[in-house]
Design a protein around this motif. Structure first.
Motif, PDB file in Angstrom:
ATOM      1  N   GLN A  24       0.827  -1.211   0.000  1.00  0.00           N
ATOM      2  CA  GLN A  24       0.000   0.000   0.000  1.00  0.00           C
ATOM      3  C   GLN A  24       0.865   1.267   0.000  1.00  0.00           C
ATOM      4  O   GLN A  24       0.452   2.312  -0.471  1.00  0.00           O
ATOM      5  CB  GLN A  24      -0.940   0.040   1.224  1.00  0.00           C
ATOM      6  CG  GLN A  24      -1.874  -1.151   1.347  1.00  0.00           C
ATOM      7  CD  GLN A  24      -2.742  -1.346   0.118  1.00  0.00           C
ATOM      8  OE1 GLN A  24      -3.407  -0.413  -0.337  1.00  0.00           O
ATOM      9  NE2 GLN A  24      -2.715  -2.551  -0.432  1.00  0.00           N
ATOM     10  N   LYS A  25       2.066   1.141   0.577  1.00  0.00           N
ATOM     11  CA  LYS A  25       2.915   2.338   0.686  1.00  0.00           C
ATOM     12  C   LYS A  25       4.189   2.265  -0.145  1.00  0.00           C
ATOM     13  O   LYS A  25       4.825   3.282  -0.389  1.00  0.00           O
ATOM     14  CB  LYS A  25       3.316   2.559   2.146  1.00  0.00           C
ATOM     15  CG  LYS A  25       2.200   3.062   3.042  1.00  0.00           C
ATOM     16  CD  LYS A  25       2.829   3.507   4.355  1.00  0.00           C
ATOM     17  CE  LYS A  25       1.820   3.964   5.354  1.00  0.00           C
ATOM     18  NZ  LYS A  25       2.443   4.093   6.679  1.00  0.00           N
ATOM     19  N   HIS A  26       4.625   1.040  -0.493  1.00  0.00           N
ATOM     20  CA  HIS A  26       5.916   0.873  -1.189  1.00  0.00           C
ATOM     21  C   HIS A  26       5.775  -0.181  -2.274  1.00  0.00           C
ATOM     22  O   HIS A  26       4.874  -1.019  -2.217  1.00  0.00           O
ATOM     23  CB  HIS A  26       6.995   0.360  -0.208  1.00  0.00           C
ATOM     24  CG  HIS A  26       7.365   1.342   0.841  1.00  0.00           C
ATOM     25  ND1 HIS A  26       8.256   2.357   0.627  1.00  0.00           N
ATOM     26  CD2 HIS A  26       6.978   1.459   2.129  1.00  0.00           C
ATOM     27  CE1 HIS A  26       8.392   3.065   1.725  1.00  0.00           C
ATOM     28  NE2 HIS A  26       7.621   2.538   2.663  1.00  0.00           N
ATOM     29  N   GLU A  27       6.720  -0.197  -3.170  1.00  0.00           N
ATOM     30  CA  GLU A  27       6.868  -1.341  -4.064  1.00  0.00           C
ATOM     31  C   GLU A  27       7.491  -2.448  -3.221  1.00  0.00           C
ATOM     32  O   GLU A  27       8.533  -2.237  -2.578  1.00  0.00           O
ATOM     33  CB  GLU A  27       7.827  -1.006  -5.211  1.00  0.00           C
ATOM     34  CG  GLU A  27       7.255  -0.054  -6.241  1.00  0.00           C
ATOM     35  CD  GLU A  27       6.175  -0.708  -7.099  1.00  0.00           C
ATOM     36  OE1 GLU A  27       6.463  -1.726  -7.734  1.00  0.00           O
ATOM     37  OE2 GLU A  27       5.039  -0.181  -7.121  1.00  0.00           O
ATOM     38  N   VAL A  28       6.855  -3.610  -3.188  1.00  0.00           N
ATOM     39  CA  VAL A  28       7.375  -4.706  -2.373  1.00  0.00           C
ATOM     40  C   VAL A  28       7.474  -5.963  -3.234  1.00  0.00           C
ATOM     41  O   VAL A  28       6.513  -6.348  -3.899  1.00  0.00           O
ATOM     42  CB  VAL A  28       6.451  -4.970  -1.150  1.00  0.00           C
ATOM     43  CG1 VAL A  28       6.942  -6.169  -0.345  1.00  0.00           C
ATOM     44  CG2 VAL A  28       6.380  -3.732  -0.258  1.00  0.00           C
ATOM     45  N   TYR A  29       8.637  -6.598  -3.192  1.00  0.00           N
ATOM     46  CA  TYR A  29       8.802  -7.868  -3.913  1.00  0.00           C
ATOM     47  C   TYR A  29       8.169  -8.998  -3.126  1.00  0.00           C
ATOM     48  O   TYR A  29       8.023  -8.927  -1.903  1.00  0.00           O
ATOM     49  CB  TYR A  29      10.290  -8.202  -4.074  1.00  0.00           C
ATOM     50  CG  TYR A  29      11.041  -7.359  -5.063  1.00  0.00           C
ATOM     51  CD1 TYR A  29      10.655  -7.327  -6.402  1.00  0.00           C
ATOM     52  CD2 TYR A  29      12.156  -6.627  -4.669  1.00  0.00           C
ATOM     53  CE1 TYR A  29      11.365  -6.571  -7.316  1.00  0.00           C
ATOM     54  CE2 TYR A  29      12.870  -5.867  -5.577  1.00  0.00           C
ATOM     55  CZ  TYR A  29      12.459  -5.848  -6.899  1.00  0.00           C
ATOM     56  OH  TYR A  29      13.161  -5.101  -7.797  1.00  0.00           O
ATOM     57  N   LYS A  39       1.778  -9.422  -8.607  1.00  0.00           N
ATOM     58  CA  LYS A  39       2.575  -8.240  -8.965  1.00  0.00           C
ATOM     59  C   LYS A  39       3.884  -8.222  -8.157  1.00  0.00           C
ATOM     60  O   LYS A  39       3.875  -8.489  -6.949  1.00  0.00           O
ATOM     61  CB  LYS A  39       1.756  -6.976  -8.651  1.00  0.00           C
ATOM     62  CG  LYS A  39       2.388  -5.711  -9.177  1.00  0.00           C
ATOM     63  CD  LYS A  39       1.536  -4.498  -8.896  1.00  0.00           C
ATOM     64  CE  LYS A  39       2.319  -3.264  -9.281  1.00  0.00           C
ATOM     65  NZ  LYS A  39       2.383  -2.255  -8.262  1.00  0.00           N
ATOM     66  N   ASN A  40       4.979  -7.923  -8.828  1.00  0.00           N
ATOM     67  CA  ASN A  40       6.301  -7.848  -8.197  1.00  0.00           C
ATOM     68  C   ASN A  40       6.830  -9.190  -7.692  1.00  0.00           C
ATOM     69  O   ASN A  40       7.658  -9.242  -6.785  1.00  0.00           O
ATOM     70  CB  ASN A  40       6.330  -6.820  -7.062  1.00  0.00           C
ATOM     71  CG  ASN A  40       6.318  -5.411  -7.606  1.00  0.00           C
ATOM     72  OD1 ASN A  40       6.775  -5.168  -8.718  1.00  0.00           O
ATOM     73  ND2 ASN A  40       5.777  -4.470  -6.840  1.00  0.00           N
TER      74      ASN A  40
END
Ligand code: NDP
Ligand code: 13P
Length: 298
Positions: A24-29, A39-40
């Protein structure tokens, strides 16, 4: 400003829910043994190169996974699993301590059904770490719908998160036998006393058991069919074989193996754990109704 690199390891129910929340706040792998259309989603090497890791693989698999796949590269780590290793009786913080320095690791606890987190429903959880600055690094990653708390009682959280799974099995048995609300409330209350007694032996703090990690998670899992452990108990009460129950479940129910670990630890250290003892016997094939009779008369 460069964003911190974060990865979730383990794309089961909880890993995916944490990935959703943290994204919700960052791109996370996210990575896992089997590739997923998420996704990711990435490979393990990329994930392990991140600064922050959240590891959500079942407790019984952790040691092997660490031995075979993990290299410590100063990552900061949150452990999301709940359980005690059956083969050694070791708590997860003990296992991780062989691979990661204490200052770099924290443990998530509290009432957190993945199915609700992934819907963005309000949730509270505790980050347990001896390094408070680690809490302050991880807490801002969580979205607004998750309220985070700090505790340094790592062993308390470990015991509570693992033990409540065994008590959830007991509660499922209780409800499966249709013993009523009085019986279930008594079981949960005495279960809380029992897991506190067990935890106290290993140095856990009482406050942990009356808060989110203890009572909170126990009340959640011991009173809902959303809990896999509770559903194991329901199946046992219906006379199903454990193998069939686990096959039908298709997901991890940590209480089964954790119960073995608790049983060994209580024998070694002479701790009084009547509920876990009966759950262990039922898991080994004892008739739940006979177990109930024995339990009421002892
Ligand atoms: N579900 C929940 O609501 C919550 C769960 N937890 C805890 O989180 C942990 C994981 O639970 P959950 O995600 O629900 O379980 P699941 O059964 O949904 O998924 C477990 C995942 O772990 C991965 N895995 C299994 N074995 C290995 C292995 N040997 N090496 C690497 N990865 C492995 C699998 O990945 P793959 O599919 O890629 O093979 C699998 O998807 C448990 O300890 C549980 O108690 C804690 C709080 C809430
Ligand atoms: O730990 C959980 C919720 O806090 C999940 O419990 P189950 O593994 O029994 O579904």
């Amino acid at each position: 400003m460069k964003q911190p690199s974060i990865a979730v390891i383990g794309a089961g129910k909880w890993g995916q829910a944490l990935h959703f929340a943290l994204s919700q706040k960052h791109e996370v792998y996210i990575t896992s043994r089997s590739p997923r259309d998420i996704k990711n989603f990435t490979d393990l090497k990329t994930a392990l190169a991140c600064d922050y890791l959240i590891i959500a693989i079942p407790a019984q698999q952790i040691r092997n996974w660490l031995q075979e796949h993990f290299t410590f590269n100063h990552q900061k780590i949150l452990v999301a699993s709940k359980g005690i290793e059956a083969t050694s009786g070791q708590f997860l913080n003990e296992i991780y301590s062989e691979f990661v320095p204490e200052d770099n690791i924290g443990f998530i606890s509290g009432p957190t059904f993945a199915a609700e987190v992934i819907q963005g429903l309000p949730t509270a959880l505790v980050i347990n770490t001896s390094n408070e600055s680690l809490y302050h690094q991880f807490a801002p990653f969580f979205p607004d719908f998750i309220k985070t708390y700090f505790s340094e009682d790592v062993i308390g959280a470990e015991v509570a998160g693992a033990y409540k799974n065994v008590l959830a099995i007991a509660s499922g048995i209780c409800d499966g036998l249709k013993l009523g609300n009085n019986a279930r409330a008594s079981l949960i209350a005495r279960g809380l006393v029992e897991m506190h007694r067990f935890g106290e032996y290993f140095g856990a703090q009482k406050e942990t058991f009356i808060g989110l990690s203890g009572a909170g998670d126990l009340f959640l899992t011991a009173s809902s069919t959303m809990s896999r452990n509770y559903r194991v108990g329901l199946g046992l009460a219906q006379g199903k074989a454990l193998e069939t129950i686990l096959e039908e479940l298709g997901e991890v129910a940590e209480g089964v193996k954790t119960c073995e670990a608790i049983s060994e630890l209580t024998k070694t250290h002479d701790i009084y754990t009547p509920i876990a003892t009966e759950v262990k016997l039922i898991l080994e094939g004892k008739c739940p109704k006979i177990s109930l009779r024995d339990f009421l008369n002892n």
